[in-house]
Write an enzyme that holds these catalytic residues in place. Structure first.
Site, mmCIF file in Angstrom:
data_model
loop_
_atom_site.group_PDB
_atom_site.id
_atom_site.type_symbol
_atom_site.label_atom_id
_atom_site.label_comp_id
_atom_site.label_asym_id
_atom_site.label_seq_id
_atom_site.Cartn_x
_atom_site.Cartn_y
_atom_site.Cartn_z
ATOM 1 N N HIS A 132 43.082 41.238 46.939
ATOM 2 C CA HIS A 132 42.019 41.466 45.955
ATOM 3 C C HIS A 132 42.151 42.838 45.296
ATOM 4 C CE1 HIS A 132 38.498 39.790 44.138
ATOM 5 N NE2 HIS A 132 37.768 40.857 44.390
ATOM 6 N N ARG A 183 44.610 42.512 42.604
ATOM 7 C CA ARG A 183 43.987 41.851 41.444
ATOM 8 C C ARG A 183 43.218 42.881 40.621
ATOM 9 N NH1 ARG A 183 41.485 37.023 39.335
ATOM 10 N NH2 ARG A 183 39.206 37.101 39.273
ATOM 11 N N TYR A 242 34.888 46.863 35.370
ATOM 12 C CA TYR A 242 36.045 47.678 35.002
ATOM 13 C C TYR A 242 35.782 48.581 33.805
ATOM 14 C CZ TYR A 242 38.414 44.274 37.948
ATOM 15 O OH TYR A 242 38.783 43.476 39.000
ATOM 16 N N ARG A 270 43.485 35.143 41.625
ATOM 17 C CA ARG A 270 42.771 35.196 42.900
ATOM 18 C C ARG A 270 43.758 34.779 43.988
ATOM 19 N NH1 ARG A 270 39.235 32.457 39.319
ATOM 20 N NH2 ARG A 270 37.326 33.634 38.867
ATOM 21 N N LYS A 284 38.190 28.611 39.790
ATOM 22 C CA LYS A 284 36.873 28.221 40.275
ATOM 23 C C LYS A 284 36.283 27.136 39.379
ATOM 24 C CE LYS A 284 35.418 32.461 42.639
ATOM 25 N NZ LYS A 284 34.402 33.526 42.679
ATOM 26 N N HIS A 290 37.189 34.904 34.700
ATOM 27 C CA HIS A 290 35.758 35.168 34.823
ATOM 28 C C HIS A 290 34.997 34.369 33.776
ATOM 29 C CE1 HIS A 290 36.471 39.376 36.788
ATOM 30 N NE2 HIS A 290 36.551 38.386 37.659
#
Length: 319
Positions: free
Chosen positions: A263, A266, A298, A162, A186, A289
């Site tokens: 992004h 990414r 994806y 990210r 995150k 994730h």
């Protein structure tokens, strides 16, 4: 014909009985419907309306209220589904003569396919960024900035970080010629991400140039703890600064700046890995994730690869 004055609680009970008897709904399903419909009934308190008389606008107001309460789009969609089932039931049972939920549009649950640069587009960006580091007329500071951009680009495409993770990499990420770096993502969760040879080399060249410039200035303040230091409050390069530099690079490389962002790169990292046979779970781990459903945007790449494999390798495929 049932009375229009039947209480909401009674109508919920009748509806759940129908689900259990005619559709074989289990306890968890019934409990979920009960919670959702009871919440809607509570929302109607004070309006003078009940399930038998509520109008479409009140349903819209309820959905807006769910959104204001911070419900995810998937949860709002589930509530709307429960309401649709209820009002179809009430219409069939002649409690109502209309279905106020029939014309309601649900929230967008799916996520659009991410914009993805082709491998050749990414290569054009890398080649252009590399050429800027070798410009003979550039000053030492200009060359350092060019090397920083090239390093950022190589590391981003090699790792799929990210942008916030990338610009806040600590200086320690570049030490010991590490083949793996620890990334804090995150939720303050850490993960290991591998570096390729190109990104390690770009990092080493950038650090040498940064040290050389510091040596020339000799006014050496305390060393920054960041790999990409800045004079701002954060102490490191900002996401916005990197995004602006990247768009300028895209323009100089002959690509539309609106299609290029950190992004998007990414996304390119993930899509190109999957296109070349990477496992979706591995890509999920690399991207950081928590939920595989986030990575499943994806799956179109995986599907296209599977189609091409069958088309090209199946013994009975048309030649």
């Amino acid at each position: 014909m049932r009375s229009s004055k039947t209480s909401d609680a009674k109508l919920i009970s009748l509806f759940l009985d129908m689900l259990a008897a005619e559709q074989g709904a289990g306890d968890n399903t019934l409990d979920a419907y009960r919670r959702d419909l009871t919440d809607f009934s509570g929302f109607l308190v004070g309006s003078g309306k009940g399930f038998a008389s509520v109008e479409t606008q009140m349903l819209r107001d309820y959905l807006a209220d769910l959104d204001a309460r911070g419900f995810k789009s998937s949860s709002v969609a589930r509530r709307l589904s429960a309401l649709r089932h209820l009002f179809r039931f009430l219409l069939n049972e002649r409690v109502r003569s209309d279905d106020p939920a029939a014309i309601l549009a649900g929230p967008k649950r799916g996520r659009g396919l991410p914009k993805v640069l082709s491998i050749s587009d990414v290569d054009r960006l890398l080649v252009q960024a590399k050429s800027l580091t070798e410009a003979p007329e550039a000053s030492a500071l200009q060359r350092l900035r060019a090397m920083r951009l090239y390093c950022l680009l190589e590391v981003l495409y090699a790792t799929g970080l990210r942008v916030s993770e990338l610009v806040s990499l600590p200086l320690s990420a570049s030490r010991r010629d590490a083949r793996m770096i620890v990334v804090r993502g995150k939720g303050d969760k850490e993960r290991l991400v591998p570096l390729n040879e190109a990104s390690r080399q770009a990092m080493a060249d950038y650090l040498r140039a940064m040290e050389a410039l510091k040596g020339e200035k000799k006014k050496n303040a305390a060393a920054s703890k960041w790999l990409f230091p800045s004079f701002g409050e954060s102490g490191h390069l900002t996401r916005q600064h990197f995004a602006r530099d990247l768009k300028e690079l895209a323009a100089s490389a002959g690509l539309a700046p609106r299609l290029v962002s950190p992004h998007v790169l990414r996304h390119a990292f993930a899509s190109h890995l999957l296109h070349n046979g990477a496992d979706l779970r591995i890509v999920q781990t690399l991207l950081g994730h928590t939920d595989i459903s986030t990575t499943q945007i994806y799956t179109h790449v995986v599907e296209e690869r599977l189609k091409s494999l069958v088309r090209d390798l199946h013994p009975l495929a048309e030649k």
